[in-house]
Structure formats: C-alpha cells, structure tokens
Write a protein that holds these residues in place. Structure first.
Motif, PDB file in Angstrom:
ATOM      1  N   GLN A   1       0.849  -1.193   0.000  1.00 55.50           N
ATOM      2  CA  GLN A   1       0.000   0.000   0.000  1.00 55.50           C
ATOM      3  C   GLN A   1       0.887   1.247   0.000  1.00 55.50           C
ATOM      4  OE1 GLN A   1      -2.942   0.036   3.123  1.00 55.50           O
ATOM      5  NE2 GLN A   1      -3.335  -2.158   2.895  1.00 55.50           N
ATOM      6  N   PHE A   2       0.427   2.258  -0.720  1.00 54.04           N
ATOM      7  CA  PHE A   2       1.184   3.506  -0.834  1.00 54.04           C
ATOM      8  C   PHE A   2       0.278   4.691  -0.560  1.00 54.04           C
ATOM      9  CE2 PHE A   2       3.394   0.380  -3.287  1.00 54.04           C
ATOM     10  CZ  PHE A   2       4.734   0.641  -3.045  1.00 54.04           C
ATOM     11  N   LEU A   3       0.800   5.647   0.200  1.00 53.70           N
ATOM     12  CA  LEU A   3       0.102   6.909   0.413  1.00 53.70           C
ATOM     13  C   LEU A   3       0.634   7.905  -0.606  1.00 53.70           C
ATOM     14  CD1 LEU A   3       0.206   7.078   4.308  1.00 53.70           C
ATOM     15  CD2 LEU A   3      -1.686   6.336   2.835  1.00 53.70           C
ATOM     16  N   ALA A   4      -0.267   8.645  -1.214  1.00 52.57           N
ATOM     17  CA  ALA A   4       0.122   9.609  -2.250  1.00 52.57           C
ATOM     18  C   ALA A   4      -0.082  11.027  -1.743  1.00 52.57           C
ATOM     19  CB  ALA A   4      -0.711   9.386  -3.509  1.00 52.57           C
ATOM     20  N   THR A   5       0.925  11.859  -1.959  1.00 57.71           N
ATOM     21  CA  THR A   5       0.857  13.272  -1.601  1.00 57.71           C
ATOM     22  C   THR A   5       1.329  14.079  -2.797  1.00 57.71           C
ATOM     23  OG1 THR A   5       1.447  12.731   0.684  1.00 57.71           O
ATOM     24  CG2 THR A   5       1.657  15.031   0.015  1.00 57.71           C
TER      25      THR A   5
END
Length: 127
Positions: free
Chosen positions: A47-51
C-alpha cells in the motif's frame, strides 16, 4: 511497466503490474528489506500513500508530481537514473500519468485481469 491502480477505503493505493496476469500476489510492494517487487497482495507492504508535491513546502507548484510512500516500509518510491523503480528514506517525487490502453492492448487476458483485480480490491475492502 504499466500498472492498474486501485484505491482502498483507507485512502492508500495499490498498483497491480500488467506484466503479471496469473497470480493474486502481483501488487507492487516495498518489502521490509527495502526491495521492490510485484509479489505483494493488499497488506501494508503493498500500500502507498500519495501526496501531491504541490502540498509540500518548496514542492512542485504545478502538482504534476507526487510522493508515493510505502505504508509498511515508510520508504518513498521513485525512478532511478536507469529508469528502474527504487526506494529511498528521503522524499523523492514520481510523475504518474494516466494512459489509456491502446486498442491492441485491450485483449481478453488484460480485460480479464482488470476485472479479476477489481474483484480482489472489492473483496479486500469487505474485510
């Protein structure tokens, strides 16, 4: 390599490699050793958080690049000078572009892969 992108209810993203069509463990991940592969499922390593870099002080004002941080590893995904995916402890931006599949790529196996993966994302969200 192109990826299918899925967004989980948590707000995290998963990326399924189009190069792997016969495995349920084919999501991009940064493992505990900081290695990148496409053998993840839906756990925190995949899982990756995108900013948006536009949201980061001193970042790209146009917002055309993003930071992708692994939920499990805390490392940032980026493309190295040789064009390979790599991981870094320092925030490194990547450019993501949505590209429609060419008609000749919309073959039955890819369509089936996309439907199967969407089903997997749905099942994961029901847990």
């Amino acid at each position: 390599s192109p990826f299918l992108v899925g967004k989980l209810q948590s707000g995290a993203y998963c990326f399924r490699s189009l190069g792997t069509t016969d495995s349920t463990a084919a999501n991009l991940r940064i493992n505990a050793m900081g290695e990148i592969n496409c053998r993840g499922r839906f756990g925190p390593w995949a899982q990756f958080l995108a900013t948006s870099t536009a949201a980061v002080p001193g970042g790209d004002a146009t917002g055309s690049e993003i930071l992708l941080q692994g939920v499990g590893s805390g490392l940032y995904l980026y493309v190295d000078k040789d064009g390979n995916l790599a991981a870094s402890t320092d925030p490194r931006s990547v450019r993501i572009q949505q590209v429609p599949l060419a008609a000749h790529l919309l073959t039955k196996p890819i369509g089936q892969l996309q439907r199967r993966w969407q089903d997997e994302v749905f099942v994961e969200e029901q847990r």
